[in-house]
Design a protein around this motif. Structure first.
Motif, mmCIF file in Angstrom:
data_model
loop_
_atom_site.group_PDB
_atom_site.id
_atom_site.type_symbol
_atom_site.label_atom_id
_atom_site.label_comp_id
_atom_site.label_asym_id
_atom_site.label_seq_id
_atom_site.Cartn_x
_atom_site.Cartn_y
_atom_site.Cartn_z
ATOM 1 N N GLY A 33 1.626 7.031 23.335
ATOM 2 C CA GLY A 33 1.369 6.257 22.117
ATOM 3 C C GLY A 33 0.186 5.313 22.290
ATOM 4 N N THR A 60 0.221 8.077 17.589
ATOM 5 C CA THR A 60 0.774 6.769 17.896
ATOM 6 C C THR A 60 2.222 6.624 17.449
ATOM 7 O OG1 THR A 60 -1.443 5.868 17.641
ATOM 8 C CG2 THR A 60 0.345 4.290 17.647
ATOM 9 N N VAL A 61 2.600 7.296 16.367
ATOM 10 C CA VAL A 61 3.936 7.109 15.819
ATOM 11 C C VAL A 61 4.788 8.377 15.926
ATOM 12 C CG1 VAL A 61 5.226 6.492 13.748
ATOM 13 C CG2 VAL A 61 3.069 5.357 14.229
#
Length: 81
Positions: A33, A60-61
């Protein structure tokens, strides 16, 4: 501008190396991430905001959440057996 680009490339290289060297899968997912966030910075510095937004959501998510959910499910099955 060249200095910012070099710094962003160095940040991406350092976080990529950290992801590869970490052996614990949970820590590796978290570091991935952070690696995705460093890629977002790189894309913004290279003036590609549309790619940066896509990278922000996916790397990232979404991807770390999928990995952590999968690990939790696998470890839950291991405990049941």
């Amino acid at each position: 501008m060249i200095g910012a680009q070099i710094a962003a490339l160095g940040l991406v290289a350092a976080t990529a190396l950290a992801v590869v060297l970490v052996r614990d899968v949970v820590r590796q997912a978290m570091l991935y991430g952070i690696y995705g966030l460093s890629l977002v910075v790189l894309f913004v510095v290279f003036q590609a905001p549309d790619v940066a937004l896509s990278e922000l959501v996916v790397a990232t998510v979404a991807f770390p959440l999928v990995i952590l959910a999968t690990l939790a499910r696998v470890r839950g099955r291991e405990r049941d057996e």
